[in-house]
Design an enzyme around this catalytic site. Sequence first.
Site, PDB file in Angstrom:
ATOM      1  N   GLY A 183      32.685  60.566  86.257  1.00  0.00           N
ATOM      2  CA  GLY A 183      33.580  60.149  87.113  1.00  0.00           C
ATOM      3  C   GLY A 183      34.899  60.347  86.834  1.00  0.00           C
ATOM      4  CG  ASN A 216      42.200  54.242  81.474  1.00  0.00           C
ATOM      5  OD1 ASN A 216      42.401  55.130  80.913  1.00  0.00           O
ATOM      6  ND2 ASN A 216      43.038  53.115  81.856  1.00  0.00           N
ATOM      7  CD  GLU A 234      31.820  63.738  92.297  1.00  0.00           C
ATOM      8  OE1 GLU A 234      31.094  63.517  92.920  1.00  0.00           O
ATOM      9  OE2 GLU A 234      32.977  63.278  92.032  1.00  0.00           O
TER      10      GLU A 234
END
Lengths: 503, 503
Positions: A268, A271, A293
């Site tokens: 994803g 941080n 992605e």
Amino acid sequence: MNDRIRHPGLRAKRMSADDAAALIRPGMTVAMSGFTGAGYPKAVPQALAARMERAHGNGETFRINVLTGASTAPELDGALARAEGVELRLPYQSDPAMRERINAGTLDYLDIHLSHVAQHTWYGFFGEIDVAVVEVAGIREDGSLIPSSSVGNNKTWLDQAQRVVLEVNRWQPAALEGMHDIYYGTALPPHRKPIPLVAPDDRIGEPYLRCGPDKVVAVVETDAPDRNSPFNPPDAVSQQIAAHLLDFFAHEIQRGRLTPQLLPLQSGVGNITNAVLAGLASSGYRDLTAFTEVIQDGMLDLLKRGVVRVASATSFSLSPAGIDEFLAHVDSYRERIVLRTQEISNHPELVRRLGCIAMNGMIEVDLYGNVNSTHVAGSKIMNGIGGSGDFARNAYLSVFMSPSTAKGGAISGIVPMASHVDHTEHDVMVVVTEQGLADLRGLAPKQRAQRIIDRCTHPDYRPMLQDYFDRACRDSYGKHTPHLLDEALSWHQRFVETGTMRQ
Amino acid sequence: MNDRIRHPGLRAKRMSADDAAALIRPGMTVAMSGFTGAGYPKAVPQALAARMERAHGNGETFRINVLTGASTAPELDGALARAEGVELRLPYQSDPAMRERINAGTLDYLDIHLSHVAQHTWYGFFGEIDVAVVEVAGIREDGSLIPSSSVGNNKTWLDQAQRVVLEVNRWQPAALEGMHDIYYGTALPPHRKPIPLVAPDDRIGEPYLRCGPDKVVAVVETDAPDRNSPFNPPDAVSQQIAAHLLDFFAHEIQRGRLTPQLLPLQSGVGNITNAVLAGLASSGYRDLTAFTEVIQDGMLDLLKRGVVRVASATSFSLSPAGIDEFLAHVDSYRERIVLRTQEISNHPELVRRLGCIAMNGMIEVDLYGNVNSTHVAGSKIMNGIGGSGDFARNAYLSVFMSPSTAKGGAISGIVPMASHVDHTEHDVMVVVTEQGLADLRGLAPKQRAQRIIDRCTHPDYRPMLQDYFDRACRDSYGKHTPHLLDEALSWHQRFVETGTMRQ
């Protein structure tokens, strides 16, 4: 001669953003490009927002339904939201102005799996797409389109929309040409065939987007950068989370359940995953792959060092420094990055076949491994589920990561019962906080609970959670998934009432 | 000459069930055949249970971990549970004695997606399989095995177990031979290839199970029927639910979103889906297909009438009358039924490719479309998630069905907040009760809520639910998914305390 618009017929359709925006009328469903702040249209949405504000000033209603790839930027989601011009928004978004209206209840938001958007459009589940507004890097002589810094749902928007508005953005590097892989082999059931991809770097399509020139009603020239948020170096908590996960990978390699090449990584945005990527770089890994992605700065760095050999994604999300790095070595990156449509980058068939290691953030996890990725206190949306469900359900390993507390300790990331469930107990294998890692594979509910308490919970909340669990094990109606229903959501309720989950 | 055991080496390994059960020792992980009461071992588990009871009588502990395909029968799950002989059970089960112990907290149960069991075993996530106990219909000259009335995880158990005990059940029809399709093309990532199945009746494997004869440590002969629960004709409520769904199909055909052949049907087990199948038969449908888990009596009837052309499943679940019907026309059914391993019958890749219409039961749904398939009042397991997640997430249409009330009206099937979530708001398209059908496609949360209240809720609970929703819309912390956290689970709590959700 316009080197970015090489099709004469389309060159003749150039017009101002204002004129193009005038083609969009109240009540329309408008599909726009854009994914994680890249490749979204820069001019038409702002011109449209100005028209909406004028209409509202005249006492008229001007709202539209907005579909995108995923999150965009202030020039799109922000502008339309502030103009009160959005009736329904889907899928993923992360704009503060949009979020505020969604949570005020004045704007409807449909949060669906990113891999489902295209097929639900093909199926007609969202009705007709009146207009597509799609940013491209250029138009070729034959009318085919050079995709921009994200692909997202653009193939679907161009194919399904009644009319198409193209924004040709000169700021987008001409060197993007050739990086994309647009798969045109999709079909509706019962005519679907296997998707012929068996490795992250397989190219199964073509580098350009198709679009019948007759459909194009406007071509708008722009020269504006993507959102390009600056890159923050990982903080200490993110580094601790990453360290736990890297220890776990090492342990799995030692047990023979992973090889030193791991399996294709999905991570994803944010941080923590940047810290994980940095950790991989400093742990001696080589020749990894990514099927994910988004390409962030951290991924560029791994590609450059040979830690990652190839990366498949649907979008970039780079900082200004990342853009500079990309452009400086674009020929090398072009060979090793493939940008696909999001129904392919996130396709369950491919995620399961490749056996991805899915690493995603979360808002909270409960005792039994149910993960909430989207809601604060069960009712306020944060961003959306994004592709986390596409990957987690079908991954070889599904990992969810979060600091053990948020808001200076006022919120615990581990709660008795999740206030919203996006990933069920059946889909969550590994939970990581800076406190430690809980491997939930093969564990029954009460075993999971004790492991999550012991390994992941912040010491300030651990006695509270243990106390809840102990009393639930004693007093629960059923003892399979022990809960005290009149107390299960009390931590959230206390946060809503007092600003903290602490007692 | 034993016509069911044609391999001489294996014929020599015949022994009593007691002797075979003696090969299983405390602490072992034992993988057994069986899926929805079909094809489970009939003798060894009972002999094992007797040994456990003797051990417990002597003050010794004798418990094992039990893996199966799905639910079995009193002779397996019931016997082992009553002997207090199960430490951990996975996946789906539906036995009363087993359920009682799970909910008493004395037996650990791991409820996972049925398509995940095989691959998690291959990955080593459940540790080593010490012994497999697998029922077959026969052993061929070359040692290959004729599968029984279910396939389930048997390929995986035979492949992964250290030692194999075979039960050869003479009661199983010899005519089963040739119906099965065992796909041996699976692999671990990164070596996986596309699964070459594009239609429900495609045969991609071989009709027999492979098993190295050296691994087989015992062959036990049995002659005992499957569980064979009698078939109940659909009641009025089920018929009303079916009628709503059939209206919906007709509407979708009219809108051009489905053809009169629909798409491959998946239907869970039970009264409601039987009513749906019966409704299809009386609505003029022809040449449908099924890609599902289980062949019930209703499906046989549809096959016989030509309403369904072909059906793919992993198991039978027939009544005694259904068995008679099957045997009387076995040659016709053999051509039109394919039994596969459960990792293929439920494979996400295939469910998505085929675009199944997934129809499953549920315990409750909440205002926002989150479905609870497994837990009563958030803590007591009913059965398990089964394959509903494999199908719903990847289906063309995901339908969840339930009477609007249970326990004589004491429980509402529509609640403010689901007390457990197995299918998230992102995965639920259509909800049906006898009151009506709510099509949730394309709807944002608050739109879904009002539609579910209007269409699906029982009149006795509708005002209560509308009142909750109205107050939540006014007072919720966030207005995206309005909830009153101190009240969201109060209906369940009231049920636990007073025996009814009514106020």
